[in-house]
Design a protein around this motif. Structure first.
Motif, PDB file in Angstrom:
ATOM      1  N   ALA A 182       4.574  -4.736  -8.458  1.00 58.69           N
ATOM      2  CA  ALA A 182       3.476  -4.793  -8.077  1.00 58.69           C
ATOM      3  C   ALA A 182       3.138  -6.210  -7.338  1.00 58.69           C
ATOM      4  O   ALA A 182       1.932  -6.037  -6.112  1.00 58.69           O
ATOM      5  CB  ALA A 182       2.974  -5.432  -9.093  1.00 58.69           C
ATOM      6  N   ILE A 183       4.011  -6.797  -7.179  1.00 63.57           N
ATOM      7  CA  ILE A 183       4.238  -8.014  -5.682  1.00 63.57           C
ATOM      8  C   ILE A 183       4.410  -7.884  -4.938  1.00 63.57           C
ATOM      9  O   ILE A 183       4.403  -7.775  -3.338  1.00 63.57           O
ATOM     10  CB  ILE A 183       5.673  -9.025  -6.614  1.00 63.57           C
ATOM     11  CG1 ILE A 183       5.047 -10.310  -7.557  1.00 63.57           C
ATOM     12  CG2 ILE A 183       5.730 -10.590  -5.214  1.00 63.57           C
ATOM     13  CD1 ILE A 183       6.069 -10.826  -8.108  1.00 63.57           C
ATOM     14  N   GLU A 184       4.939  -6.528  -4.544  1.00 62.28           N
ATOM     15  CA  GLU A 184       6.037  -5.989  -3.286  1.00 62.28           C
ATOM     16  C   GLU A 184       4.655  -5.435  -2.228  1.00 62.28           C
ATOM     17  O   GLU A 184       3.913  -5.671  -1.376  1.00 62.28           O
ATOM     18  CB  GLU A 184       6.787  -4.690  -3.328  1.00 62.28           C
ATOM     19  CG  GLU A 184       8.645  -6.083  -3.608  1.00 62.28           C
ATOM     20  CD  GLU A 184       9.518  -4.981  -3.619  1.00 62.28           C
ATOM     21  OE1 GLU A 184       9.107  -3.911  -4.008  1.00 62.28           O
ATOM     22  OE2 GLU A 184      10.738  -5.323  -3.714  1.00 62.28           O
ATOM     23  N   THR A 185       3.864  -4.288  -3.431  1.00 63.32           N
ATOM     24  CA  THR A 185       2.685  -3.698  -3.466  1.00 63.32           C
ATOM     25  C   THR A 185       1.838  -4.679  -2.518  1.00 63.32           C
ATOM     26  O   THR A 185       0.771  -4.413  -1.805  1.00 63.32           O
ATOM     27  CB  THR A 185       1.994  -3.238  -4.191  1.00 63.32           C
ATOM     28  OG1 THR A 185       3.056  -1.863  -4.664  1.00 63.32           O
ATOM     29  CG2 THR A 185       0.239  -2.680  -4.264  1.00 63.32           C
ATOM     30  N   SER A 186       1.318  -5.590  -3.458  1.00 63.91           N
ATOM     31  CA  SER A 186       0.832  -7.127  -2.758  1.00 63.91           C
ATOM     32  C   SER A 186       1.107  -7.569  -1.682  1.00 63.91           C
ATOM     33  O   SER A 186      -0.426  -8.109  -0.559  1.00 63.91           O
ATOM     34  CB  SER A 186       0.360  -8.141  -3.826  1.00 63.91           C
ATOM     35  OG  SER A 186      -0.595  -8.983  -3.492  1.00 63.91           O
ATOM     36  N   ARG A 187       2.183  -7.562  -1.078  1.00 69.31           N
ATOM     37  CA  ARG A 187       2.318  -7.996   0.407  1.00 69.31           C
ATOM     38  C   ARG A 187       2.444  -7.326   0.786  1.00 69.31           C
ATOM     39  O   ARG A 187       1.835  -7.644   2.171  1.00 69.31           O
ATOM     40  CB  ARG A 187       4.022  -8.123   0.082  1.00 69.31           C
ATOM     41  CG  ARG A 187       3.971  -9.759  -0.698  1.00 69.31           C
ATOM     42  CD  ARG A 187       5.988  -9.654  -0.484  1.00 69.31           C
ATOM     43  NE  ARG A 187       6.347 -11.297  -1.394  1.00 69.31           N
ATOM     44  CZ  ARG A 187       6.940 -11.692  -1.716  1.00 69.31           C
ATOM     45  NH1 ARG A 187       8.249 -10.961  -1.827  1.00 69.31           N
ATOM     46  NH2 ARG A 187       7.048 -12.862  -2.762  1.00 69.31           N
ATOM     47  N   ALA A 188       3.133  -5.946   0.908  1.00 67.06           N
ATOM     48  CA  ALA A 188       2.522  -4.978   2.101  1.00 67.06           C
ATOM     49  C   ALA A 188       1.078  -4.533   2.524  1.00 67.06           C
ATOM     50  O   ALA A 188       0.915  -4.151   3.908  1.00 67.06           O
ATOM     51  CB  ALA A 188       3.094  -3.442   1.438  1.00 67.06           C
ATOM     52  N   ILE A 189       0.336  -4.611   1.423  1.00 61.47           N
ATOM     53  CA  ILE A 189      -1.390  -3.676   1.618  1.00 61.47           C
ATOM     54  C   ILE A 189      -2.072  -5.399   2.407  1.00 61.47           C
ATOM     55  O   ILE A 189      -2.741  -4.807   3.310  1.00 61.47           O
ATOM     56  CB  ILE A 189      -2.377  -3.979   0.474  1.00 61.47           C
ATOM     57  CG1 ILE A 189      -2.040  -4.999  -0.420  1.00 61.47           C
ATOM     58  CG2 ILE A 189      -1.449  -2.550  -0.023  1.00 61.47           C
ATOM     59  CD1 ILE A 189      -3.406  -4.738  -1.647  1.00 61.47           C
ATOM     60  N   ARG A 190      -1.156  -6.351   2.730  1.00 57.00           N
ATOM     61  CA  ARG A 190      -2.178  -7.483   4.127  1.00 57.00           C
ATOM     62  C   ARG A 190      -1.224  -7.256   4.808  1.00 57.00           C
ATOM     63  O   ARG A 190      -1.986  -7.651   6.140  1.00 57.00           O
ATOM     64  CB  ARG A 190      -1.444  -8.939   3.248  1.00 57.00           C
ATOM     65  CG  ARG A 190      -2.072  -9.414   1.778  1.00 57.00           C
ATOM     66  CD  ARG A 190      -1.673 -10.557   1.043  1.00 57.00           C
ATOM     67  NE  ARG A 190      -2.211 -10.752   0.107  1.00 57.00           N
ATOM     68  CZ  ARG A 190      -2.158 -10.912  -1.081  1.00 57.00           C
ATOM     69  NH1 ARG A 190      -0.739 -10.035  -1.437  1.00 57.00           N
ATOM     70  NH2 ARG A 190      -2.916 -10.923  -2.152  1.00 57.00           N
ATOM     71  N   ILE A 191      -0.534  -6.998   5.282  1.00 57.83           N
ATOM     72  CA  ILE A 191       0.376  -6.560   6.780  1.00 57.83           C
ATOM     73  C   ILE A 191      -0.366  -6.039   7.541  1.00 57.83           C
ATOM     74  O   ILE A 191      -0.257  -5.900   8.787  1.00 57.83           O
ATOM     75  CB  ILE A 191       1.737  -5.699   6.188  1.00 57.83           C
ATOM     76  CG1 ILE A 191       2.711  -6.589   5.413  1.00 57.83           C
ATOM     77  CG2 ILE A 191       2.456  -5.481   7.276  1.00 57.83           C
ATOM     78  CD1 ILE A 191       4.187  -6.035   5.519  1.00 57.83           C
ATOM     79  N   PRO A 192      -0.678  -4.898   7.123  1.00 56.10           N
ATOM     80  CA  PRO A 192      -1.557  -4.150   8.122  1.00 56.10           C
ATOM     81  C   PRO A 192      -3.186  -5.194   9.182  1.00 56.10           C
ATOM     82  O   PRO A 192      -3.166  -4.773  10.224  1.00 56.10           O
ATOM     83  CB  PRO A 192      -1.981  -2.672   7.995  1.00 56.10           C
ATOM     84  CG  PRO A 192      -1.880  -2.503   5.667  1.00 56.10           C
ATOM     85  CD  PRO A 192      -1.322  -3.972   5.738  1.00 56.10           C
ATOM     86  N   ARG A 193      -3.550  -5.570   7.384  1.00 59.04           N
ATOM     87  CA  ARG A 193      -4.946  -5.991   8.455  1.00 59.04           C
ATOM     88  C   ARG A 193      -4.840  -7.743   9.081  1.00 59.04           C
ATOM     89  O   ARG A 193      -5.293  -7.387  10.452  1.00 59.04           O
ATOM     90  CB  ARG A 193      -5.114  -6.966   6.727  1.00 59.04           C
ATOM     91  CG  ARG A 193      -5.917  -6.102   5.941  1.00 59.04           C
ATOM     92  CD  ARG A 193      -6.718  -6.150   4.594  1.00 59.04           C
ATOM     93  NE  ARG A 193      -7.202  -5.494   3.812  1.00 59.04           N
ATOM     94  CZ  ARG A 193      -7.758  -5.725   2.353  1.00 59.04           C
ATOM     95  NH1 ARG A 193      -7.603  -6.995   2.312  1.00 59.04           N
ATOM     96  NH2 ARG A 193      -7.395  -5.330   1.324  1.00 59.04           N
TER      97      ARG A 193
END
Length: 207
Positions: A182-193
């Motif tokens: 969940a933490i890695e997902t939270s970090r990942a979805i911020r990258i493309p933005r």
């Protein structure tokens, strides 16, 4: 057929490792039936066969250069299905409480939701975390140890507490790994933005 270079992942379906993984999946209903029927000796035999094919398909995939995307999906899917089948069969016979079934199954539902979130942001599945592998191994080992005591009552005084200790610890690690995902997902979805904004600024400056 010549093997691919090391580390390459293919798209083939009918490879020897994949066929072994498919065999493991085919055996899942028979394993579930054996557990529900209370034939724990047969259930353990099927589980041993499944475990051996698991080791063999991994070895062959690396040896023959036949690591495929399908194989990467089938292996963890088979492991989870055996865990779920063991849990459901034992719970149906009132040998394990339903709460542990809910705890373990809900974690995979949680990961499914994370996968949907990642897909909506243009990401594929996260790489498997080492802690998740340890948790799966603990569950895959702990539940059969519980069944070992049911198959052979003479060892039950020893196998049951050991099996339960490993299973509960595995369930804890299973959710711990879920929190990490969940933490890695939270970090990942911020990258493309951030990347999209940076690219937009660069384009505007370049005119």
């Amino acid at each position: 057929m010549a093997g691919r270079s090391a580390g390459a992942v293919g798209t083939e379906i009918w490879t020897i490792p994949n066929l072994l993984s498919m065999l493991r999946l085919v055996l899942v209903p028979f394993f579930l039936w054996a557990v529900i029927a209370g034939d724990y000796v047969l259930a353990l035999v099927i589980l041993v066969v499944a475990s051996l094919t698991d080791l063999l398909d991994g070895f062959l995939a690396r040896r023959l250069g036949q690591i495929t995307r399908l194989g990467q999906l089938l292996d963890p899917a088979a492991d989870r299905l055996y865990i779920f089948a063991a849990l459901l069969g034992l719970a149906a016979n009132s040998l394990v409480p339903w709460w542990i079934v809910i705890v373990i199954v809900s974690r995979d539902v949680f990961l499914l939701v994370l996968g949907i979130v990642l897909a909506n942001h243009g990401f594929g599945p996260l790489p498997v975390h080492q802690l998740g592998k340890v948790a799966t191994f603990a569950l895959f080992f702990g539940l059969p140890v519980i069944m070992l005591g049911l198959a052979f009552p003479a060892v039950q005084p020893v196998s049951e507490p050991i099996g339960w200790a490993i299973t509960v610890w595995g369930a804890f690690l299973y959710w711990w790994a879920g929190v990490i995902y969940a933490i890695e997902t939270s970090r990942a979805i911020r990258i493309p933005r951030v990347s999209d904004d940076s690219r937009s600024d660069t384009l505007e400056q370049g005119g």
